[in-house]
Design a protein around this motif. Sequence first.
Motif, PDB file in Angstrom:
ATOM      1  N   ARG A 209       0.831  -1.203   0.000  1.00  0.00           N
ATOM      2  CA  ARG A 209       0.000   0.000   0.000  1.00  0.00           C
ATOM      3  C   ARG A 209       0.870   1.259   0.000  1.00  0.00           C
ATOM      4  O   ARG A 209       0.566   2.231  -0.702  1.00  0.00           O
ATOM      5  CB  ARG A 209      -0.966  -0.028   1.188  1.00  0.00           C
ATOM      6  N   GLU A 210       1.954   1.228   0.765  1.00  0.00           N
ATOM      7  CA  GLU A 210       2.886   2.358   0.773  1.00  0.00           C
ATOM      8  C   GLU A 210       3.503   2.547  -0.605  1.00  0.00           C
ATOM      9  O   GLU A 210       3.660   3.683  -1.082  1.00  0.00           O
ATOM     10  CB  GLU A 210       3.975   2.140   1.811  1.00  0.00           C
TER      11      GLU A 210
ATOM     12  N   VAL B 103      -5.700   3.838  -4.825  1.00  0.00           N
ATOM     13  CA  VAL B 103      -4.596   3.094  -4.216  1.00  0.00           C
ATOM     14  C   VAL B 103      -5.042   2.292  -3.001  1.00  0.00           C
ATOM     15  O   VAL B 103      -4.231   1.706  -2.323  1.00  0.00           O
ATOM     16  CB  VAL B 103      -3.415   4.017  -3.824  1.00  0.00           C
ATOM     17  N   SER B 104      -6.324   2.227  -2.747  1.00  0.00           N
ATOM     18  CA  SER B 104      -6.789   1.494  -1.577  1.00  0.00           C
ATOM     19  C   SER B 104      -6.897   0.006  -1.808  1.00  0.00           C
ATOM     20  O   SER B 104      -7.118  -0.743  -0.873  1.00  0.00           O
ATOM     21  CB  SER B 104      -8.163   2.045  -1.150  1.00  0.00           C
TER      22      SER B 104
ATOM     23  N   GLU C   7      -6.316   6.440  -9.971  1.00  0.00           N
ATOM     24  CA  GLU C   7      -5.436   6.369  -8.803  1.00  0.00           C
ATOM     25  C   GLU C   7      -6.098   5.840  -7.547  1.00  0.00           C
ATOM     26  O   GLU C   7      -5.882   6.331  -6.458  1.00  0.00           O
ATOM     27  CB  GLU C   7      -4.819   7.739  -8.541  1.00  0.00           C
TER      28      GLU C   7
ATOM     29  N   GLU D  54       1.043   4.205  -2.937  1.00  0.00           N
ATOM     30  CA  GLU D  54       0.923   5.641  -2.651  1.00  0.00           C
ATOM     31  C   GLU D  54       2.083   6.411  -3.268  1.00  0.00           C
ATOM     32  O   GLU D  54       1.884   7.464  -3.886  1.00  0.00           O
ATOM     33  CB  GLU D  54       0.854   5.882  -1.144  1.00  0.00           C
ATOM     34  N   ARG D  55       3.309   5.898  -3.091  1.00  0.00           N
ATOM     35  CA  ARG D  55       4.483   6.563  -3.692  1.00  0.00           C
ATOM     36  C   ARG D  55       4.400   6.515  -5.220  1.00  0.00           C
ATOM     37  O   ARG D  55       4.734   7.486  -5.899  1.00  0.00           O
ATOM     38  CB  ARG D  55       5.776   5.920  -3.200  1.00  0.00           C
TER      39      ARG D  55
ATOM     40  N   ALA E 245       1.673   6.387  -7.102  1.00  0.00           N
ATOM     41  CA  ALA E 245       0.665   7.334  -7.578  1.00  0.00           C
ATOM     42  C   ALA E 245       1.227   8.747  -7.651  1.00  0.00           C
ATOM     43  O   ALA E 245       0.983   9.470  -8.617  1.00  0.00           O
ATOM     44  CB  ALA E 245      -0.569   7.281  -6.676  1.00  0.00           C
TER      45      ALA E 245
END
Length: 168
Positions: free
Chosen positions: A142-143, A166-167, A164, A146-147, A149
């Motif tokens: 998940r991290e 990202v969840s 986007e 996020e990066r 995106a």
Amino acid sequence: MRLQLADEDRQVALGECLGRALAGRGRVYLEGELGAGKTTLTRGILRAYGHQGAVKSPTYTLVEPYELAQVRVHHFDLYRLGDPEELEFIGGRDLLGEDALCVIEWPGRGEGWLPAPDLRVHLTLEGQGRLASLSAETDKGREVLERLAADVARIDGSIAGTDEDVSS
């Protein structure tokens, strides 16, 4: 996260963004039919760490190690794997350690033996381009999304058509 990739250059650009987001650690499963661009994406990941040479799919050797500056990348291609236990014989447990980035094509062939991925990337043929669907399976994954995106948004001219979420 879903990304439309119009051509090979955009696949490589996505790989470079993904490589930066991974920061040299983790497990990435690459899925998709033959010719979907799994090795092309891997080439981009390796470029993020400075590799400029050829990147071939290690179809017969099962794994190709890359020692790049301060990063170790193990590129697996399990297409010809006869039995997941074969990974034990090639030192798979050591190769899949937390201190390296492992990019694994055809992970379904190692099912039951491979550890869970941080990130799963599924590539689908779409006309002349590809659709990349990325999903996180761990907190690290998940991290990374996020990066990724944020990086994709920064270089939107190279990679177009982002969704986007990202969840996932």
